[in-house]
Design an enzyme around this catalytic site. Structure first.
Site, PDB file in Angstrom:
ATOM      1  N   HIS B 116       0.868  -1.181   0.000  1.00 59.24           N
ATOM      2  CA  HIS B 116       0.000   0.000   0.000  1.00 59.24           C
ATOM      3  C   HIS B 116       0.908   1.236   0.000  1.00 59.24           C
ATOM      4  O   HIS B 116       2.029   1.174   0.518  1.00 59.24           O
ATOM      5  CB  HIS B 116      -0.853  -0.042   1.274  1.00 59.24           C
ATOM      6  N   ASP B 193       2.769  -4.436   8.178  1.00 52.44           N
ATOM      7  CA  ASP B 193       1.577  -3.621   7.920  1.00 52.44           C
ATOM      8  C   ASP B 193       0.388  -4.578   7.993  1.00 52.44           C
ATOM      9  O   ASP B 193       0.164  -5.383   7.090  1.00 52.44           O
ATOM     10  CB  ASP B 193       1.694  -2.981   6.527  1.00 52.44           C
ATOM     11  N   GLN B 196      -4.991  -5.158   6.874  1.00 50.79           N
ATOM     12  CA  GLN B 196      -6.002  -6.068   6.329  1.00 50.79           C
ATOM     13  C   GLN B 196      -6.014  -7.416   7.046  1.00 50.79           C
ATOM     14  O   GLN B 196      -6.789  -8.294   6.670  1.00 50.79           O
ATOM     15  CB  GLN B 196      -5.756  -6.307   4.830  1.00 50.79           C
ATOM     16  N   LYS B 219     -10.765  -0.028   9.802  1.00 53.57           N
ATOM     17  CA  LYS B 219     -11.044  -1.233   9.003  1.00 53.57           C
ATOM     18  C   LYS B 219     -11.520  -2.381   9.884  1.00 53.57           C
ATOM     19  O   LYS B 219     -11.788  -3.471   9.402  1.00 53.57           O
ATOM     20  CB  LYS B 219      -9.782  -1.653   8.247  1.00 53.57           C
ATOM     21  N   CYS B 360      -4.528   2.257  -3.898  1.00 54.63           N
ATOM     22  CA  CYS B 360      -3.272   2.728  -3.282  1.00 54.63           C
ATOM     23  C   CYS B 360      -2.121   1.744  -3.497  1.00 54.63           C
ATOM     24  O   CYS B 360      -1.185   1.696  -2.700  1.00 54.63           O
ATOM     25  CB  CYS B 360      -3.445   3.020  -1.784  1.00 54.63           C
TER      26      CYS B 360
END
Lengths: 161, 401
Positions: B116, B193, B196, B219, B360
């Protein structure tokens, strides 16, 4: 691009009353400007309108939606031509109303949207003055005999009054 | 109260959902249950004060609620409370590491080719400004992580690995435990990261052994403007301060200042208190349902969609065809149609909200000479019926060409 051309005047008018449409009008203008300067329209507005209409038509009938999706340029051009034709007719009507008091021309007493009650009142008053008869009576007579042409109606009313 | 997970029961907590609205954009922004919204409102209605400085009862109550939220978040990923730093979002968390981790000219940072923007731009900025080198680890042809390529990326100058856990592009899960093991053997620290993954998977940062772990609240049913940086305490101690000011110092003179304890030293100024408290509630909510149940359910929805659309003429799925490898993300294109066009028709014609664009991950699209794609992402409030309606809609749209 084609839809931008169509959208521009509509959004420009709606933009007088709403910020949302002002933004869309600017996008349409930008798109049109880029098109006439032979550059690619970057706003994606035409695509958005096309997708939006296609989506709404999908609810009604996927077949109709497909027809619109595949022929949207042709449909847009037809709508543009209709728009130009309607603008031309309206301009003539406004001119006629200004010049003769009736949007259909000098010798007509047919329905005029700018003067739904009948033949132009100002014009009849001018005629009354010209022929030396009572203006209110002449207006009333014109209203009662609006099925006749202006000249016929005038002759009839002058005799009657 | 929810003790067993049934999407129909969960949906009652999300007031914006109805039979005409299908929300498949949770990878961008999840919906918020009323429990989270109520908890956020509680701050404004009952104790709208400052934390960490006011001794009055509002201040004390807020301090207590922030501590509880920090504890919930820590429990959620299995770490200590003091290892949780609240940020604005994962982007800020990654920027904090990029600016606070000891990186000098010539040092190398490894990232993947599917990051991202939040996990590529901060490093490119350092490359430009400080002279570090960004090393890209190429994925396999089917977009899965290549451990072989990864091993080849290391050099003596490698200082940090910063990789995505679950890709927001295609839902592919990277093997973070192996990644961490390989990196640690070479003495390299690892930042994950996890934007998600945290909302959809059971996370255990101790087990994964990563050094830093970043994610966003919005999220995972939490409020916007909330993010988290987890760091092993000993690694947080080594970081320089990034944003400084109120609450990041214990004392100051005109010449110097004494840094606050961790994590306060990284949380400058007044915080998004209602957001943090809401995030704590979101963690509680998800924990109560069970992340493993949620993850499995999303895979089931993805399987329905994949089975329905795989092989349909004109539809190209991005990522591996095996739905079980793509978590709750279904990313696709319809040949001959623009992604925004498809998304708009789905919205206006079928009431289905999906994301269209480059998500992104511009560098991946540029590399593959693609402009953009349509992404449907599933979450616990989506139903199997919705997945089937989506399949039907996409098939109909594909016939428009």
């Amino acid at each position: 691009m084609v839809l931008c051309l169509l959208a521009l005047p509509i959004f420009a008018i709606l933009g007088l009353f709403s910020l949302k449409y002002r933004k869309l009008a600017k996008e349409s203008l930008d798109c049109m400007f880029r098109t006439v300067t032979l550059r690619k329209c970057r706003s994606g507005l035409d695509e958005r309108i096309k997708s939006d209409v296609t989506g709404k038509l999908m609810k009604v009938s996927p077949r109709i939606a497909r027809g619109f999706y595949k022929n949207y340029k042709l449909i847009s051009w037809i709508l543009i031509l209709l728009f130009i034709w309607a603008t031309y007719i309206s301009a003539i009507g406004v001119y006629n109303y200004y010049a003769y008091g009736n949007c259909n021309g000098e010798n007509s007493s047919e329905f005029c949207i700018l003067n739904p009650t009948g033949t132009g009142e100002k014009h009849i008053r001018d005629l009354a003055e010209q022929y030396g008869v009572d203006a209110d009576k002449l207006i009333k007579c014109f209203e009662e005999n609006s099925n006749l042409g202006e000249r016929e109606c005038l002759t009839y009313c002058l005799d009657k009054i | 109260m929810i003790f067993t997970f049934k999407p129909e029961n969960v949906r009652e907590d999300f007031s914006v959902l109805n039979s005409k609205t299908i929300y498949f954009d949770s990878a961008c922004m999840s919906l918020k249950p009323k429990q989270v919204i109520d908890k956020m409102n509680e701050y404004y209605l009952e104790y709208p004060a400052c934390a960490g400085r006011s001794v009055h009862k509002f201040g004390r109550r807020l301090e207590e609620e922030i501590s509880k939220a920090r504890h919930e978040v820590a429990k959620f990923i299995n770490c200590k409370d003091k290892e949780i730093v609240f940020t604005k979002n994962a982007t800020e968390s990654i920027n904090l590491i990029a600016n606070a981790f000891d990186l000098d000219k010539g040092d190398e940072v490894i990232i993947t080719d599917k990051e991202h923007s939040s996990n590529i731009i901060p490093w490119l900025k350092l490359q430009k400004e400080r002279g570090i080198k960004v090393v890209i680890c190429e994925s396999n042809n089917d977009n899965t992580f290549s451990l072989d390529n990864f091993k080849k990326c290391f050099s003596e100058k490698t200082k940090l690995v910063s990789v995505v856990h679950v890709s927001n592009l295609d839902g592919v899960v990277n093997p973070i435990e192996e990644i961490v093991e390989i990196a640690h053997k070479k003495g390299v620290k690892v930042l994950i990261d996890a934007c998600q993954s945290v909302p959809h998977k059971e996370i255990d940062v101790i087990k994964s052994d990563c050094d830093f772990f970043a994610f966003s609240g919005h999220k995972m049913l939490g409020p916007t403007g909330t993010g988290v940086l987890y760091g092993k305490f000993k690694e947080l101690e080594k970081l320089r301060q990034f944003i400084v000011g109120g609450e990041t110092i214990i004392d100051a003179t005109f010449d110097s200042y004494k840094e606050e304890e961790i994590p306060a030293r990284f949380e400058a100024g007044l915080q998004n208190y209602s957001g943090i408290i809401g995030l704590g509630e979101a963690c509680r909510y998800l924990k109560k349902i069970g992340l493993s149940k949620i993850g499995k359910y999303e895979e089931k929805l993805n399987q329905i969609v994949t089975d329905g659309l795989n092989g349909v003429k004109g539809i190209d799925i991005i990522g591996p065809l095996d739905a079980s490898l793509r978590s709750g993300i279904f990313n696709f294109n319809i040949s001959g149609m623009g992604a925004h066009e498809v998304a708009k028709i789905l919205d206006s014609g079928y009431g289905i909200m999906v994301r269209s664009g480059a998500h992104c991950v511009h560098e991946w699209f540029n590399k593959h000479d693609m402009k953009n794609s349509v992404r449907a992402s599933f979450y616990l409030y989506n139903t199997e019926d919705e997945a089937r309606r989506f399949v039907h809609a996409v098939k109909e749209i594909a016939q428009l060409r």
